[in-house]
Scaffold this motif. Structure first.
Motif, mmCIF file in Angstrom:
data_model
loop_
_atom_site.group_PDB
_atom_site.id
_atom_site.type_symbol
_atom_site.label_atom_id
_atom_site.label_comp_id
_atom_site.label_asym_id
_atom_site.label_seq_id
_atom_site.Cartn_x
_atom_site.Cartn_y
_atom_site.Cartn_z
ATOM 1 N N SER A 1 0.815 -1.206 0.000
ATOM 2 C CA SER A 1 0.000 0.000 0.000
ATOM 3 C C SER A 1 0.852 1.260 0.000
ATOM 4 N N HIS A 2 2.172 1.117 0.159
ATOM 5 C CA HIS A 2 3.075 2.269 0.178
ATOM 6 C C HIS A 2 4.158 2.079 -0.883
ATOM 7 N N ASN A 3 4.537 3.176 -1.495
ATOM 8 C CA ASN A 3 5.607 3.132 -2.484
ATOM 9 C C ASN A 3 6.961 3.062 -1.794
ATOM 10 N N ARG A 4 7.805 2.175 -2.281
ATOM 11 C CA ARG A 4 9.155 2.062 -1.749
ATOM 12 C C ARG A 4 10.038 3.098 -2.439
ATOM 13 N N ALA B 1 5.836 1.916 5.724
ATOM 14 C CA ALA B 1 5.484 0.663 6.387
ATOM 15 C C ALA B 1 6.668 -0.244 6.699
ATOM 16 N N GLY B 2 7.840 -0.008 6.061
ATOM 17 C CA GLY B 2 8.955 -0.909 6.303
ATOM 18 C C GLY B 2 10.194 -0.496 5.543
ATOM 19 N N ALA B 3 11.215 -1.359 5.605
ATOM 20 C CA ALA B 3 12.496 -1.039 4.980
ATOM 21 C C ALA B 3 13.264 -2.303 4.657
ATOM 22 N N ARG B 4 14.194 -2.180 3.707
ATOM 23 C CA ARG B 4 15.184 -3.230 3.467
ATOM 24 C C ARG B 4 16.505 -2.710 3.991
ATOM 25 N N ILE B 5 17.165 -3.511 4.792
ATOM 26 C CA ILE B 5 18.420 -3.118 5.428
ATOM 27 C C ILE B 5 19.520 -4.058 4.953
ATOM 28 N N ASP B 6 20.553 -3.494 4.354
ATOM 29 C CA ASP B 6 21.706 -4.279 3.899
ATOM 30 C C ASP B 6 22.806 -4.213 4.949
ATOM 31 N N VAL C 1 14.752 6.342 17.858
ATOM 32 C CA VAL C 1 14.569 4.891 17.764
ATOM 33 C C VAL C 1 13.260 4.597 17.045
ATOM 34 N N THR C 2 13.321 3.695 16.062
ATOM 35 C CA THR C 2 12.132 3.217 15.362
ATOM 36 C C THR C 2 12.068 1.712 15.567
ATOM 37 N N TYR C 3 10.945 1.211 16.021
ATOM 38 C CA TYR C 3 10.777 -0.221 16.276
ATOM 39 C C TYR C 3 10.387 -0.936 14.993
ATOM 40 N N ALA C 4 10.844 -2.181 14.860
ATOM 41 C CA ALA C 4 10.570 -2.952 13.650
ATOM 42 C C ALA C 4 10.514 -4.441 13.968
ATOM 43 N N VAL C 5 9.887 -5.185 13.039
ATOM 44 C CA VAL C 5 9.819 -6.643 13.108
ATOM 45 C C VAL C 5 10.449 -7.180 11.831
ATOM 46 N N VAL C 6 11.370 -8.124 11.966
ATOM 47 C CA VAL C 6 12.039 -8.713 10.805
ATOM 48 C C VAL C 6 11.057 -9.645 10.102
ATOM 49 N N MET C 7 10.787 -9.364 8.827
ATOM 50 C CA MET C 7 9.852 -10.175 8.052
ATOM 51 C C MET C 7 10.564 -11.280 7.276
ATOM 52 N N TRP C 8 11.752 -10.979 6.765
ATOM 53 C CA TRP C 8 12.569 -11.964 6.057
ATOM 54 C C TRP C 8 14.030 -11.622 6.294
ATOM 55 N N SER C 9 14.874 -12.624 6.149
ATOM 56 C CA SER C 9 16.279 -12.414 6.436
ATOM 57 C C SER C 9 17.132 -13.308 5.548
ATOM 58 N N GLU C 10 18.221 -12.737 5.036
ATOM 59 C CA GLU C 10 19.233 -13.481 4.294
ATOM 60 C C GLU C 10 20.568 -13.256 4.988
ATOM 61 N N ARG D 1 9.363 -4.652 8.917
ATOM 62 C CA ARG D 1 8.070 -3.965 8.895
ATOM 63 C C ARG D 1 7.970 -3.150 10.171
ATOM 64 N N PHE D 2 7.455 -1.926 10.037
ATOM 65 C CA PHE D 2 7.250 -1.084 11.207
ATOM 66 C C PHE D 2 5.871 -1.364 11.778
ATOM 67 N N PRO D 3 5.758 -1.649 13.082
ATOM 68 C CA PRO D 3 4.434 -1.896 13.659
ATOM 69 C C PRO D 3 3.559 -0.645 13.613
ATOM 70 N N TYR D 4 4.198 0.513 13.627
ATOM 71 C CA TYR D 4 3.478 1.782 13.517
ATOM 72 C C TYR D 4 4.018 2.509 12.300
ATOM 73 N N GLU D 5 3.141 2.895 11.411
ATOM 74 C CA GLU D 5 3.525 3.568 10.179
ATOM 75 C C GLU D 5 4.325 4.843 10.459
ATOM 76 N N LEU D 6 5.357 5.090 9.644
ATOM 77 C CA LEU D 6 6.143 6.312 9.799
ATOM 78 C C LEU D 6 5.284 7.525 9.423
ATOM 79 N N THR D 7 5.126 8.441 10.361
ATOM 80 C CA THR D 7 4.373 9.670 10.096
ATOM 81 C C THR D 7 5.143 10.905 10.529
ATOM 82 N N HIS D 8 6.228 10.714 11.263
ATOM 83 C CA HIS D 8 7.057 11.822 11.730
ATOM 84 C C HIS D 8 8.405 11.260 12.186
ATOM 85 N N GLY D 9 9.333 12.133 12.498
ATOM 86 C CA GLY D 9 10.632 11.710 13.000
ATOM 87 C C GLY D 9 11.709 11.733 11.933
#
Length: 122
Positions: A11-14, A40-45, A63-72, A79-87
């Motif tokens: 639902s959000h553009n990356r 809604a989320g991010a890819r972290i290298d 600090v931004t809280y996140a849940v790991v959805m996939w990992s290599e 994924r962020f449990p709370y959508e980024l709206t500020h910060g």
């Protein structure tokens, strides 16, 4: 007729970014780089944690809280449990979206203007 969206539809553009961050897992801090960001989320290298684990992303003193959805081996998607709206991360996302494609020089030589030398003397 019901408008059906697949569960995997975003639902959000990356947005491509380069943001150096520190990831706090349960037992350790790991340096990483956000290369793909949305509200809604991010890819972290450069960092990897087990899928379904929780972590904190430290950036610009926030600090931004996140849940790991996939990992290599050397990257992960969160994924962020709370959508980024500020910060700080939201501001970095907005700044990256303001860059227009016209501001980026053409990558292929055939698309560049003909000039002489590195400084573009004609």
């Amino acid at each position: 007729m019901t408008n059906f969206r697949s569960p995997t539809a975003r639902s959000h553009n990356r947005t491509p970014v380069t943001i150096e961050v520190m990831i706090n897992g349960v037992l350790n801090f790991v340096d990483g780089r956000i290369v793909d960001l949305s509200e809604a989320g991010a890819r972290i290298d450069g960092a990897s944690m087990p899928a379904r684990s929780r972590c904190e992303i430290h950036y610009a003193g926030e600090v931004t809280y996140a849940v790991v959805m996939w990992s290599e081996f050397d990257r992960m998607g969160v994924r962020f449990p709370y959508e980024l709206t500020h910060g700080a991360l939201y501001n970095a996302l907005r700044s990256a979206r303001r860059v227009k494609p016209a501001d980026i020089p053409p990558a292929f030589l055939s698309q560049r203007t003909t000039v002489f030398g590195r400084r573009g003397l004609s």
